[in-house]
Design a protein around this motif. Structure first.
Motif, PDB file in Angstrom:
ATOM      1  N   ALA A  83       0.830  -1.201   0.000  1.00 35.82           N
ATOM      2  CA  ALA A  83       0.000   0.000   0.000  1.00 35.82           C
ATOM      3  C   ALA A  83       0.868   1.256   0.000  1.00 35.82           C
ATOM      4  O   ALA A  83       0.539   2.253  -0.660  1.00 35.82           O
ATOM      5  CB  ALA A  83      -0.927  -0.011   1.211  1.00 35.82           C
ATOM      6  N   GLU A  84       1.976   1.215   0.731  1.00 35.94           N
ATOM      7  CA  GLU A  84       2.881   2.365   0.755  1.00 35.94           C
ATOM      8  C   GLU A  84       3.487   2.639  -0.612  1.00 35.94           C
ATOM      9  O   GLU A  84       3.891   3.772  -0.904  1.00 35.94           O
ATOM     10  CB  GLU A  84       3.987   2.129   1.783  1.00 35.94           C
ATOM     11  N   ARG A  85       3.536   1.613  -1.457  1.00 35.66           N
ATOM     12  CA  ARG A  85       4.024   1.777  -2.826  1.00 35.66           C
ATOM     13  C   ARG A  85       2.907   2.185  -3.782  1.00 35.66           C
ATOM     14  O   ARG A  85       3.130   2.302  -4.996  1.00 35.66           O
ATOM     15  CB  ARG A  85       4.688   0.484  -3.310  1.00 35.66           C
ATOM     16  N   GLY A  86       1.698   2.341  -3.263  1.00 36.36           N
ATOM     17  CA  GLY A  86       0.588   2.811  -4.079  1.00 36.36           C
ATOM     18  C   GLY A  86      -0.145   1.733  -4.847  1.00 36.36           C
ATOM     19  O   GLY A  86      -0.919   2.043  -5.760  1.00 36.36           O
ATOM     20  N   ILE A 105      -5.270  -3.514   8.358  1.00 37.42           N
ATOM     21  CA  ILE A 105      -5.094  -3.562   6.902  1.00 37.42           C
ATOM     22  C   ILE A 105      -6.063  -2.606   6.218  1.00 37.42           C
ATOM     23  O   ILE A 105      -5.693  -1.860   5.299  1.00 37.42           O
ATOM     24  CB  ILE A 105      -5.286  -5.000   6.381  1.00 37.42           C
ATOM     25  N   VAL A 106      -7.310  -2.619   6.650  1.00 38.46           N
ATOM     26  CA  VAL A 106      -8.299  -1.707   6.086  1.00 38.46           C
ATOM     27  C   VAL A 106      -7.877  -0.263   6.334  1.00 38.46           C
ATOM     28  O   VAL A 106      -7.947   0.596   5.439  1.00 38.46           O
ATOM     29  CB  VAL A 106      -9.695  -1.983   6.683  1.00 38.46           C
ATOM     30  N   ASP A 107      -7.399   0.003   7.529  1.00 40.60           N
ATOM     31  CA  ASP A 107      -6.974   1.360   7.879  1.00 40.60           C
ATOM     32  C   ASP A 107      -5.787   1.815   7.041  1.00 40.60           C
ATOM     33  O   ASP A 107      -5.759   2.953   6.549  1.00 40.60           O
ATOM     34  CB  ASP A 107      -6.616   1.433   9.366  1.00 40.60           C
ATOM     35  N   SER A 112      -3.463   5.123   2.893  1.00 38.33           N
ATOM     36  CA  SER A 112      -2.537   5.229   1.763  1.00 38.33           C
ATOM     37  C   SER A 112      -3.238   5.626   0.472  1.00 38.33           C
ATOM     38  O   SER A 112      -2.575   5.861  -0.546  1.00 38.33           O
ATOM     39  CB  SER A 112      -1.816   3.887   1.557  1.00 38.33           C
ATOM     40  N   GLY A 113      -4.561   5.658   0.487  1.00 42.98           N
ATOM     41  CA  GLY A 113      -5.311   6.056  -0.697  1.00 42.98           C
ATOM     42  C   GLY A 113      -5.391   4.983  -1.762  1.00 42.98           C
ATOM     43  O   GLY A 113      -5.566   5.286  -2.955  1.00 42.98           O
TER      44      GLY A 113
END
Length: 350
Positions: A83-86, A105-107, A112-113
């Motif tokens: 997620a941090e990698r988009g 995980i949901v958070d 992270s959008g």
């Protein structure tokens, strides 16, 4: 736009994901695994994909979606890194080995959008869709009670894989690993659960978590009994029987029968999904990916949106805490109860 996908993990479930991704036209550009035998199997299903040693190596692939098929205990760390990698996420069930990690995980996805979905593919059965509509139309009146049975068989060899059926890796046994599909489908039909009483047992010496569990779920307006086992030789189809004050619905596997003045077969399915091979559910996996990618392209949430996977984890969490406490009633998280109600209403409207 064609989705560029990296699949993280190449274990038992990965073949179903790779096959479904190919069927919906996705471009699998990478598979993360260090196991040479699993890498060879992945190459046969995705010959153009690069075999990668870790998640960091996936950063150079220009992928937009990651499918997480690693053990449940690793999902939070893997999903967070992706997620941090988009990358948008499709996470194999369960979301995580614990309710805490599933919520995290949901958070992290929302923070992270990125979009996230969970592979609870039983929701995509034709029988499930028709049952949702019949319930929404009031075809059986008010729901009064329900019985759910998941009579499966897994031989000792199935549990020979390191970590399978352990609390640390999987988060439990039959309830979170196999019966989660049927329990999730039931909750999507029946609505919020208030509390759970559970009793669990293990018949195999090498298995750490339960291979049989019994639940009593209180919904406030009705109650349900749930029985799940991987020690029910030779195994059979899961059943959800809904009893209303004006009729009944009975889902057996991917078939649906409506019972009232007479018996009407609504859906006559023939899929046998009682075994350990996820490929037996390929049609449902394909429908899930179709829905996920189409919904994301339209800026909408799919039926299998990750947040919708929290209610079943909350019930599982309550069940395990009840069993550990000696069949004491345990209240299901209020937040998760509200979520399942909202998801049921959304599914009925779609």
């Amino acid at each position: 736009m064609t989705r560029r996908v990296v699949v993280v993990g190449a274990g038992l479930a990965s073949a179903a994901h790779l096959t479904a991704l190919r069927a919906v036209g996705a471009d699998v550009v990478g598979v993360v695994t260090r196991d040479e035998t699993r890498a060879a199997a992945a190459r046969r299903l995705a010959p153009e994909a690069r075999i990668l040693p870790n998640v960091d190596a996936a950063a150079d692939l220009d992928a937009d979606t990651a499918v997480v098929v690693t053990p449940p205990s690793s999902h939070l760390a893997v999903a967070s890194a992706l997620a941090e990698r988009g990358l948008d996420l499709v996470i194999d069930k369960p979301l995580a080995a614990s309710l805490h990690d599933a919520q995290a995980i949901v958070d992290v996805a929302e923070r992270s959008g990125v979009r996230a979905a969970v592979t609870l593919q039983h929701r995509y059965k034709e029988a499930a869709r028709r049952a949702r509509q019949l319930l929404s139309d009031g075809a059986i009146g008010a729901l009064r009670s329900a019985t759910v049975t998941v009579p499966l068989w897994r031989p000792d060899s199935y549990y020979a894989e390191a970590g399978r059926g352990t609390w640390d890796r999987d988060g439990g046994g039959v309830l979170i690993t196999q019966a989660i599909h049927t329990l999730d489908l039931y909750l999507s039909l029946a609505g919020r659960a208030r509390s759970v009483v559970a009793a669990a047992s293990t018949s195999r010496g090498r298995l750490e978590a339960e291979d049989t569990i019994h639940l009593l779920i209180d919904h406030g307006t009705h109650a349900a009994s749930v029985t799940a086992s991987t020690a029910a030789w030779p195994g059979g189809a899961e059943t959800i029987h809904l009893y209303g004050d004006a009729g009944q619905l009975r889902l057996v596997g991917d078939s649906l029968v409506q019972i009232g003045d007479g018996v009407r077969r609504v859906v006559d399915g023939s899929v046998d999904a009682s075994g350990p091979d996820p490929l037996s559910m390929m049609a449902w996996f394909r429908s899930l990916y179709d829905d996920v990618f189409t919904s994301w392209a339209a800026g909408a949430a799919p039926l299998s949106d990750a947040r919708s996977g929290l209610p079943v984890q909350a019930v599982i969490d309550a069940a395990y805490r009840s069993a550990a406490a000696g069949t004491m009633p345990v209240t299901v998280s209020e937040e998760m109860r509200d979520t399942v109600s909202e998801e049921r209403e959304s599914a009925c409207q779609s």
